[in-house]
Design an enzyme around this catalytic site. Sequence first.
Site: not given
Length: 442
Positions: A16, A18, A20-22, A41, A73, A171, A175
Amino acid sequence: MLNTGKLAGKVIYVTGGSRGIGLAMAIKAAKDGAKIAIAAKTADPHPKLPGTIYTAAKDIEAAGGQALPCIVDVRDEGQIQQSIEETVKAFGGIDIVINNASAISLTGTQETSMKTYDLMHTINTRGTYLVSKCALPYLKESAMKGRNPHILNNSPPLSMQPRWFQNHVAYTMAKYGMSMCVLGMAEEFKKDGIAVNAIWPRTAIMTAAMEMLGGGKGIRDQCRNTDIMADAAYVILTRDSRTFTGNFCVDEQVLREEGMNDFKQYLANPEGKESDLMPDFFLDDFSLGAQQEVVNRQTEQVAAKATAAPAAQGSGPIQEVFKQIEGHLSEEMVKKTNAVFAFSISDDNTEWYLDLKNGAGSCGAGKPASGKADVTFTVNTANFGKMFAGKIKPTTAFMTGKLKIAGNMGKAMALEKMMVKMQKGRSYHTSTNNIWTPKSML
């Protein structure tokens, strides 16, 4: 926070990543000269969210690292295994895994479809488990070579407080599944010298997805930027993997341990205030400083008076709040908000509405005449008063279990923005804390 060069040459596999945080974590490591596989993805541009694995790779290379974009994915075991092997072939091994990919739906049991449930659990819990499993042989090799291997999951501390489950149990389960991987794998891999830790933000983090949900500057004022998570992750990943493992880290706490005390650099809005920051989910300690604690204590008397005698439908302190709201309604407010809100007051069984979708707006007791509300809030009298007095944000009340929200979360945040504007335009009745409160609630 300055880079130390300790991640130079390390091979990092990020899910993940691509945007933001990653991506922020990857760029931070790239400044040391790390080699990074971006497993995500997004190969083609999203219509509303910026960033693909290819733009992420360019950003990593521009920061001084090497990049390998991989279309993955995390629900697909074959794609994960193939990307792991491609990473090893390209860079010679894997030293660090960052499990950042996640799916979120803040919906109750009845509102959560099984498709959404499966999406969250296969990405969050299963994906984290599967990526860690596939990378494990190479992490063991890294340990044997003395390269300080780590697994870092973007997941919260485990807490069995009911408020973290009651509004979005699916959710939370997903998590917490990531966090349970930390709990178990840290012990399982300890003998191999592989660290497994979790990182979680102290406050909400401003990402493209958050901006799309929250609607711009209003939510930005309540968030920190992704740099704080990247800096904290950097500290964790450079610690000794044989001694620092099994920890549920909070970004701010990690940086304080490194001697940092000034966090203004991380404000998403550089002109914002740290006192306005919104706590993130799953953290039991919500004090953001002495000032907020003072405000909380000052509101206790207000809350006690507001709940002392339940109001009849169409009367009492809640009615006075709506009278104040009615005086601020306008076609401009309707145009900007475009939503109908319903309020169910849990301790006196009354219903109220605020129509900011039709005409010049309307509000009052009962259900909205225009039909079904976009958002329904369930809250008691005291917390309703705090929300409209500016003493507790709806998002904070939701996160702490004081408020239930059903419907469009983006519209719920739009209401918060509207209340902030209204509060700025009101005359103050309290001299102690400069926050507007209806006289009947004092």
